[in-house]
Scaffold this motif. Structure first.
Motif, PDB file in Angstrom:
ATOM      1  N   ASN A   1      -0.351   0.391  -2.549  1.00 40.63           N
ATOM      2  CA  ASN A   1       1.035   0.247  -3.002  1.00 40.63           C
ATOM      3  C   ASN A   1       1.715   1.598  -3.124  1.00 40.63           C
ATOM      4  OD1 ASN A   1       0.738  -2.535  -3.219  1.00 40.63           O
ATOM      5  ND2 ASN A   1       0.119  -2.433  -5.358  1.00 40.63           N
ATOM      6  N   GLY A   2       0.947   2.595  -3.477  1.00 40.11           N
ATOM      7  CA  GLY A   2       1.478   3.939  -3.629  1.00 40.11           C
ATOM      8  C   GLY A   2       0.342   4.917  -3.784  1.00 40.11           C
TER       9      GLY A   2
ATOM     10  N   ILE B   1       5.643   5.832  -2.289  1.00 35.25           N
ATOM     11  CA  ILE B   1       5.752   4.449  -2.725  1.00 35.25           C
ATOM     12  C   ILE B   1       6.009   3.558  -1.514  1.00 35.25           C
ATOM     13  CG2 ILE B   1       6.976   2.815  -4.201  1.00 35.25           C
ATOM     14  CD1 ILE B   1       5.506   5.002  -5.751  1.00 35.25           C
TER      15      ILE B   1
ATOM     16  N   ILE C   1       7.035  -4.053  -7.221  1.00 38.66           N
ATOM     17  CA  ILE C   1       7.006  -2.621  -7.483  1.00 38.66           C
ATOM     18  C   ILE C   1       7.552  -2.322  -8.867  1.00 38.66           C
ATOM     19  CG2 ILE C   1       7.848  -0.366  -6.712  1.00 38.66           C
ATOM     20  CD1 ILE C   1       8.167  -1.583  -3.905  1.00 38.66           C
TER      21      ILE C   1
ATOM     22  N   THR D   1       4.679   0.348  -9.970  1.00 43.16           N
ATOM     23  CA  THR D   1       4.012   1.347  -9.133  1.00 43.16           C
ATOM     24  C   THR D   1       4.554   2.755  -9.335  1.00 43.16           C
ATOM     25  OG1 THR D   1       3.654  -0.383  -7.485  1.00 43.16           O
ATOM     26  CG2 THR D   1       3.320   1.876  -6.769  1.00 43.16           C
ATOM     27  N   VAL D   2       5.872   2.901  -9.421  1.00 41.44           N
ATOM     28  CA  VAL D   2       6.445   4.244  -9.570  1.00 41.44           C
ATOM     29  C   VAL D   2       5.984   4.883 -10.879  1.00 41.44           C
ATOM     30  CG1 VAL D   2       8.571   5.585  -9.709  1.00 41.44           C
ATOM     31  CG2 VAL D   2       8.450   3.623  -8.176  1.00 41.44           C
TER      32      VAL D   2
ATOM     33  N   GLU E   1       2.155   5.797 -10.624  1.00 41.27           N
ATOM     34  CA  GLU E   1       1.841   6.960  -9.790  1.00 41.27           C
ATOM     35  C   GLU E   1       2.355   8.252 -10.410  1.00 41.27           C
ATOM     36  OE1 GLU E   1      -0.090   7.007  -7.236  1.00 41.27           O
ATOM     37  OE2 GLU E   1      -0.329   4.834  -7.090  1.00 41.27           O
TER      38      GLU E   1
END
Length: 291
Positions: free
Chosen positions: A176-177, A196, A213, A219-220, A223
């Motif tokens: 995903n990232g 991403i 996401i 995800t952001v 990460e």
């Protein structure tokens, strides 16, 4: 009776005035990290209405801005006093010929960059090490067919975030990232960028999955805070009593399990230990200051 009660009332009132003041919580000193946000797209792509078949990012400009806004709001959880700073007007459009998917008659794994050192390039099935070598901090040309320079910020107080179509990890597995590592800063190796994926994965006609996401895997945030900033990965699994882990820094599979099984609750917390590590790192880099 009245005469005897009055002194007692006065005594209570006066004694209340002698209470020590409540201790004040010390406000954390400010710390600032600038963001550089990039959308990797094919030449001519409309950021507000991306091509339905493309190897580039299928998220819209509005969706990317929303994801970055989430990160800005979350900053104080990563480190009390932290601010992520970014203006949507500074969104970078990075065009690469390799991201263009050719007509179906040519097959799904053909792009303008096929026949180079990336044989039969599948735009939505490239590896992250190829991205690092041919896109990151490169100027026009290269195997990615860049149309302009990627002015990557090599600065420990700046986070470069790339929103892309689909890249796999170096072993070829879907992700995903991810973050990029390799520079020694302050005596330790720290990642300097975040990638991403739009979660359309290998299907060039599939839509981006913005909701996952943002709301499911976050995800952001994961990460940027757990990898780029903290440079750690805490794999916290559900306890025998089905108590969901609250830690944002957990494995992707566990993240999905928490959301699907444990009352749609999203892990969002950062441990104090990681907050301290994040703070120590950015203090060491001189990222303090700001309003």
């Amino acid at each position: 009776m009245i005469v005897r009660v009055v002194p007692v009332i006065l005594l209570v009132i006066l004694s209340g005035c002698d209470r020590p003041p409540e201790p004040k919580t010390k406000k954390p000193s400010p710390i600032t990290v600038n963001l550089r946000v990039v959308m990797l797209v094919e030449p001519g792509a409309d950021l507000d209405n991306p091509p339905s078949r493309t190897g580039g990012c299928k998220l819209t400009r509005t969706q990317v801005i929303a994801l970055v806004d989430d990160l800005k709001v979350y900053a104080n959880n990563a480190i009390p006093g932290l601010r992520f700073v970014w203006n949507p007007a500074d969104l970078v459009r990075l065009e690469a010929s390799c991201m263009a998917v050719q007509p179906p008659i040519l097959g799904p794994c053909v792009s303008p960059c096929s026949g180079t050192a990336l044989p039969a390039n599948c735009p939505r099935s490239a590896r992250i090490d190829w991205f690092s070598e041919h896109v990151l901090n490169q100027c026009p040309g290269t195997e990615a067919g860049l149309q302009q320079c990627d002015d990557w910020e090599i600065d420990p107080c700046t986070l470069n975030i790339y929103f892309v179509g689909n890249f796999k990890n170096a072993s070829g597995s879907a992700i995903n990232g991810t973050t990029g590592h390799g520079s020694v800063l302050g005596g330790s190796v720290r990642p300097l960028y975040v990638v991403i994926n739009d979660r359309a994965f290998e299907d060039p006609a599939a839509p981006a999955v913005f909701s996952d996401i943002k709301d499911v895997d976050r995800t952001v945030l994961h990460e940027a805070v757990c990898h780029w900033l903290g440079n750690v990965m805490t794999h916290v699994e559900p306890s025998p009593g089905n108590q969901w882990p609250r830690d944002l820094c957990i494995s992707g599979l566990t993240f999905c399990e928490c959301f699907d099984v444990y009352n749609q609750i999203k892990p969002t917390e950062i441990t104090r230990a990681l907050q301290g590590e994040n703070r120590a790192y950015l203090d060491l880099q001189g990222c303090g200051g700001g309003p």
